[in-house]
Scaffold this motif. Structure first.
Motif, PDB file in Angstrom:
ATOM      1  N   GLN B  24      48.575  39.937  12.616  1.00 43.99           N
ATOM      2  CA  GLN B  24      49.101  40.885  13.595  1.00 43.99           C
ATOM      3  C   GLN B  24      48.175  40.796  14.803  1.00 43.99           C
ATOM      4  OE1 GLN B  24      48.791  45.287  13.087  1.00 43.99           O
ATOM      5  NE2 GLN B  24      51.022  45.198  13.120  1.00 43.99           N
ATOM      6  N   GLY B  25      48.666  40.108  15.841  1.00 46.85           N
ATOM      7  CA  GLY B  25      47.831  39.956  17.024  1.00 46.85           C
ATOM      8  C   GLY B  25      46.503  39.308  16.695  1.00 46.85           C
ATOM      9  N   ASP B  26      45.417  40.010  16.984  1.00 44.51           N
ATOM     10  CA  ASP B  26      44.087  39.427  16.801  1.00 44.51           C
ATOM     11  C   ASP B  26      43.483  39.745  15.440  1.00 44.51           C
ATOM     12  OD1 ASP B  26      43.703  42.071  17.231  1.00 44.51           O
ATOM     13  OD2 ASP B  26      42.520  41.868  19.043  1.00 44.51           O
ATOM     14  N   VAL B  27      44.324  40.164  14.490  1.00 45.57           N
ATOM     15  CA  VAL B  27      43.817  40.464  13.152  1.00 45.57           C
ATOM     16  C   VAL B  27      44.545  39.594  12.127  1.00 45.57           C
ATOM     17  CG1 VAL B  27      43.726  42.219  11.343  1.00 45.57           C
ATOM     18  CG2 VAL B  27      43.080  42.810  13.685  1.00 45.57           C
ATOM     19  N   LEU B  28      43.778  38.939  11.253  1.00 46.43           N
ATOM     20  CA  LEU B  28      44.349  38.137  10.170  1.00 46.43           C
ATOM     21  C   LEU B  28      44.036  38.827   8.849  1.00 46.43           C
ATOM     22  CD1 LEU B  28      45.805  35.353   9.751  1.00 46.43           C
ATOM     23  CD2 LEU B  28      43.539  34.422   9.235  1.00 46.43           C
ATOM     24  N   ILE B  29      45.064  38.929   7.983  1.00 48.44           N
ATOM     25  CA  ILE B  29      44.901  39.611   6.706  1.00 48.44           C
ATOM     26  C   ILE B  29      45.126  38.580   5.610  1.00 48.44           C
ATOM     27  CG2 ILE B  29      45.777  41.496   5.265  1.00 48.44           C
ATOM     28  CD1 ILE B  29      46.686  42.780   8.015  1.00 48.44           C
ATOM     29  N   ILE B  30      44.051  38.273   4.883  1.00 43.95           N
ATOM     30  CA  ILE B  30      44.055  37.151   3.939  1.00 43.95           C
ATOM     31  C   ILE B  30      43.992  37.686   2.510  1.00 43.95           C
ATOM     32  CG2 ILE B  30      42.809  35.070   3.214  1.00 43.95           C
ATOM     33  CD1 ILE B  30      41.518  35.077   6.047  1.00 43.95           C
ATOM     34  N   PRO B  31      44.957  37.305   1.640  1.00 40.41           N
ATOM     35  CA  PRO B  31      44.891  37.788   0.260  1.00 40.41           C
ATOM     36  C   PRO B  31      43.678  37.211  -0.472  1.00 40.41           C
ATOM     37  CG  PRO B  31      46.640  36.156   0.522  1.00 40.41           C
ATOM     38  CD  PRO B  31      46.114  36.433   1.895  1.00 40.41           C
ATOM     39  N   VAL B  32      43.036  38.021  -1.291  1.00 41.49           N
ATOM     40  CA  VAL B  32      41.899  37.550  -2.094  1.00 41.49           C
ATOM     41  C   VAL B  32      42.052  38.084  -3.517  1.00 41.49           C
ATOM     42  CG1 VAL B  32      40.260  37.399  -0.173  1.00 41.49           C
ATOM     43  CG2 VAL B  32      40.476  39.556  -1.401  1.00 41.49           C
ATOM     44  N   ASN B  33      41.345  37.467  -4.443  1.00 42.70           N
ATOM     45  CA  ASN B  33      41.290  37.994  -5.803  1.00 42.70           C
ATOM     46  C   ASN B  33      40.252  39.105  -5.862  1.00 42.70           C
ATOM     47  OD1 ASN B  33      43.157  36.139  -6.900  1.00 42.70           O
ATOM     48  ND2 ASN B  33      41.535  34.581  -6.893  1.00 42.70           N
ATOM     49  N   GLU B  34      40.457  40.032  -6.803  1.00 46.41           N
ATOM     50  CA  GLU B  34      39.513  41.132  -6.943  1.00 46.41           C
ATOM     51  C   GLU B  34      38.102  40.595  -7.172  1.00 46.41           C
ATOM     52  OE1 GLU B  34      40.616  44.013  -9.864  1.00 46.41           O
ATOM     53  OE2 GLU B  34      38.957  45.354  -9.347  1.00 46.41           O
ATOM     54  N   SER B  35      38.013  39.455  -7.900  1.00 50.12           N
ATOM     55  CA  SER B  35      36.692  38.893  -8.222  1.00 50.12           C
ATOM     56  C   SER B  35      35.968  38.362  -6.982  1.00 50.12           C
ATOM     57  CB  SER B  35      36.858  37.762  -9.236  1.00 50.12           C
ATOM     58  OG  SER B  35      37.686  36.748  -8.680  1.00 50.12           O
ATOM     59  N   GLU B  36      36.718  38.167  -5.884  1.00 49.06           N
ATOM     60  CA  GLU B  36      36.085  37.667  -4.654  1.00 49.06           C
ATOM     61  C   GLU B  36      35.488  38.774  -3.805  1.00 49.06           C
ATOM     62  OE1 GLU B  36      38.534  34.765  -2.412  1.00 49.06           O
ATOM     63  OE2 GLU B  36      39.892  34.871  -4.129  1.00 49.06           O
ATOM     64  N   LEU B  37      35.718  40.030  -4.178  1.00 46.15           N
ATOM     65  CA  LEU B  37      35.198  41.138  -3.375  1.00 46.15           C
ATOM     66  C   LEU B  37      33.677  41.224  -3.521  1.00 46.15           C
ATOM     67  CD1 LEU B  37      37.750  43.983  -4.243  1.00 46.15           C
ATOM     68  CD2 LEU B  37      37.788  42.449  -2.273  1.00 46.15           C
ATOM     69  N   PRO B  38      32.966  41.434  -2.432  1.00 44.28           N
ATOM     70  CA  PRO B  38      31.514  41.598  -2.554  1.00 44.28           C
ATOM     71  C   PRO B  38      31.182  42.917  -3.259  1.00 44.28           C
ATOM     72  CG  PRO B  38      32.202  41.933  -0.270  1.00 44.28           C
ATOM     73  CD  PRO B  38      33.429  41.520  -1.042  1.00 44.28           C
ATOM     74  N   ALA B  39      29.995  42.969  -3.872  1.00 36.58           N
ATOM     75  CA  ALA B  39      29.561  44.201  -4.532  1.00 36.58           C
ATOM     76  C   ALA B  39      29.153  45.237  -3.489  1.00 36.58           C
ATOM     77  CB  ALA B  39      28.392  43.900  -5.457  1.00 36.58           C
ATOM     78  N   GLY B  40      29.298  46.491  -3.832  1.00 34.19           N
ATOM     79  CA  GLY B  40      28.780  47.562  -2.974  1.00 34.19           C
ATOM     80  C   GLY B  40      29.721  48.020  -1.887  1.00 34.19           C
ATOM     81  N   LEU B  41      31.001  47.647  -1.960  1.00 32.47           N
ATOM     82  CA  LEU B  41      31.946  48.104  -0.933  1.00 32.47           C
ATOM     83  C   LEU B  41      32.133  49.616  -1.012  1.00 32.47           C
ATOM     84  CD1 LEU B  41      34.771  45.404  -1.161  1.00 32.47           C
ATOM     85  CD2 LEU B  41      33.138  45.723   0.726  1.00 32.47           C
ATOM     86  N   VAL B  42      32.258  50.237   0.150  1.00 40.86           N
ATOM     87  CA  VAL B  42      32.506  51.680   0.218  1.00 40.86           C
ATOM     88  C   VAL B  42      33.658  51.913   1.195  1.00 40.86           C
ATOM     89  CG1 VAL B  42      30.124  52.327  -0.301  1.00 40.86           C
ATOM     90  CG2 VAL B  42      30.839  52.000   2.088  1.00 40.86           C
ATOM     91  N   PRO B  43      34.307  53.086   1.142  1.00 43.26           N
ATOM     92  CA  PRO B  43      35.367  53.359   2.118  1.00 43.26           C
ATOM     93  C   PRO B  43      34.829  53.263   3.547  1.00 43.26           C
ATOM     94  CG  PRO B  43      35.446  54.956   0.339  1.00 43.26           C
ATOM     95  CD  PRO B  43      34.182  54.157   0.140  1.00 43.26           C
ATOM     96  N   ALA B  44      35.557  52.573   4.409  1.00 39.31           N
ATOM     97  CA  ALA B  44      35.120  52.372   5.788  1.00 39.31           C
ATOM     98  C   ALA B  44      35.202  53.692   6.556  1.00 39.31           C
ATOM     99  CB  ALA B  44      35.993  51.314   6.457  1.00 39.31           C
ATOM    100  N   PRO B  45      34.391  53.827   7.623  1.00 42.07           N
ATOM    101  CA  PRO B  45      34.470  55.046   8.433  1.00 42.07           C
ATOM    102  C   PRO B  45      35.888  55.228   8.967  1.00 42.07           C
ATOM    103  CG  PRO B  45      32.775  53.547   9.289  1.00 42.07           C
ATOM    104  CD  PRO B  45      33.455  52.851   8.163  1.00 42.07           C
ATOM    105  N   ARG B  46      36.356  56.466   8.987  1.00 45.52           N
ATOM    106  CA  ARG B  46      37.689  56.734   9.514  1.00 45.52           C
ATOM    107  C   ARG B  46      37.593  57.254  10.935  1.00 45.52           C
ATOM    108  NH1 ARG B  46      42.183  58.460   5.451  1.00 45.52           N
ATOM    109  NH2 ARG B  46      41.565  57.280   3.610  1.00 45.52           N
ATOM    110  N   ASP B  47      38.660  57.029  11.694  1.00 46.50           N
ATOM    111  CA  ASP B  47      38.705  57.539  13.057  1.00 46.50           C
ATOM    112  C   ASP B  47      39.791  58.609  13.100  1.00 46.50           C
ATOM    113  OD1 ASP B  47      38.916  58.079  15.696  1.00 46.50           O
ATOM    114  OD2 ASP B  47      39.367  56.036  16.323  1.00 46.50           O
TER     115      ASP B  47
END
Lengths: 335, 125
Positions: B24-47
């Protein structure tokens, strides 16, 4: 206050509310168990504040001001509040809380604003007394403390610091004297929050101290003045590579390609790759692409994106802009 | 908004049973496997409550994710590294682009960048 309203505090321009700020300084001293300053001194910029603080630290007033009490009014209450919250929330809870409250304001206020200001002050004041460098370390950042305050909403020990943040710029607390400074009169940033202005200073204070910058890169004021009337020839003749980059960007990559006789390097279904040589510098290589969403009149806008000089195909160029190799880049839906 | 052309206007080439890559425009959304997620992810800041993938330059426009059980994640010390967790169904909206549908799964969010000698600059539409 939300992190968004704290961000507005950190980016605020216009005169300080001096009486509110002085009252908040008294609160900060009281919370730290100190009697409070006997005298307030106001200056027009962080630079002027640092110079005044250095004079006090060097004993210019015969030692009347006393020692710096930054540790008491800023460092200690902040560290205590952070420790209390971190122990209550646990490591993961703290990480989540910080990300939701302070991470964004920290990035936009400290990384993009305070760090360049400090770098500039260090350079400005390097040739003066060493005590000024020390004085910079004694600064409390006033409105720029809005970088971390959103993570500590409602902590009473921080109410004095929060009060100064809402009403004034950088400040320096000493036992008997507090030096306070004004907020900027003007602040211009780009979409990433970096100091950025092509028509005058990106940041300026009421005493005239200012910073010129283009996309976060400091530039001399005389270059800013020349930007609007630049020619492609002048850009090619500029010997400083960093200044030349600023000039090309202001001039417009697309226009520069056109006016310097750029060569078409490659074309495929992803776009067109162009290359223009810049004497004494790496070539300007850009991919020209079409907007996927048509305009109301049915035409589609063209875009130019700069890519690394060793790029060989348009697909490779577009893939690079998303951090991918050409084989990986295959969006099935584009809007 | 910027980019290669696969379809005539809004490009859709389908992706069968394989998870789709969306732009979508200047953003690319790429499917990944759950196992590819880095450790320590947290909910991103909301606006103001919104989950914003990227902002525009001056317009205030933004790529915003919504959906049942959808979460935008990031690393606490790196707000630009973002992932989407979509439990059932989600979508990404922007004022100037058609919405992008997101089936359940995990996605990496990539912001388009531009080369700058000595630095990299993110593109905003």
């Amino acid at each position: 206050m939300t992190d968004r309203s704290w961000l507005a505090v950190g980016l605020a321009t216009g005169p300080a509310d001096r009486s509110e700020a002085e009252e908040a300084v008294r609160t900060a001293y009281r919370r730290a168990g100190l009697t409070g300053p006997e005298r307030f001194e106001w200056h027009g910029s962080p630079r002027a504040g640092a110079v005044a603080a250095a004079r006090l630290a060097a004993g210019a007033d015969g030692g009347q001001a006393g020692r710096s009490v930054r540790g008491d009014v800023r460092t200690r209450p902040w560290a205590a509040a952070r420790a209390a919250l971190a122990s209550r929330l646990g490591p993961r809870g703290w990480a989540e809380h910080w990300t939701a409250t302070g991470a964004r304001t920290w990035q936009l206020l400290i990384d993009r604003l305070v760090t360049p200001i400090r770098t500039r002050l260090d350079a400005d004041l390097a040739e003066t007394a060493d005590t000024i460098g020390m004085a910079l370390l004694d600064a409390v950042q006033g409105q720029h403390d809005a970088a971390w305050l959103p993570a500590f909403e409602g902590v009473v020990e921080l109410e004095g610091l929060a009060g100064v943040a809402r009403t004034a710029g950088w400040w320096w607390p000493y036992e008997r004297v507090a030096i306070l400074t004004e907020r900027p009169v003007a602040l211009h940033r780009d979409n990433l929050g970096r100091l950025h202005h092509g028509d005058g200073p990106a940041l300026s204070y009421p005493d005239g101290w200012s910073m010129h910058a283009w996309r976060g890169m400091p530039i001399p004021p005389d270059v800013v003045v020349r930007l609007p009337s630049l020619t492609a020839h002048e850009i090619r003749a500029e010997t400083n590579a960093e200044m030349r980059r600023v000039m090309v960007e202001y001039f417009g990559y697309e226009r520069y390609l056109r006016e310097t006789g750029a060569k078409k390097v490659h074309e495929d279904e992803y776009g067109t790759l162009w290359r223009a040589d810049i004497p004494g510098d790496e070539p300007l290589v850009m991919v020209q692409v079409l907007n996927s969403t048509p305009e109301p009149d049915g035409t589609r806008r063209t875009y130019f994106l700069r890519v690394p000089p060793d790029t060989r195909t348009a697909r490779e160029a577009v893939a690079w802009t998303f951090g991918l190799i050409p084989e990986e880049y295959a969006p099935q839906l584009q809007t | 908004m910027i980019g290669g052309i696969l379809g005539a206007s809004v490009g859709w080439s389908g992706c069968g049973t394989v998870a789709c890559m969306y732009r979508q425009g200047d953003v690319l959304i790429i499917p990944v496997n759950e196992s590819e997620l880095p450790a320590g992810l947290v909910p991103a800041p909301r606006d103001r409550g919104r989950m914003v993938l990227a902002y525009g330059e001056a317009t205030g426009h933004a790529h915003v994710a919504t959906g049942e059980g959808l979460t935008l994640l990031c690393l606490p010390d790196d707000l630009e590294t973002m992932f989407l967790r979509v439990r059932s169904y989600g979508r990404v909206s922007h004022e100037e682009h058609a919405p992008v549908p997101l089936p359940a799964g995990y996605y990496r969010v990539v912001r388009q960048r531009e080369y700058e000698p000595g630095a990299i600059r993110y593109v905003a539409d």
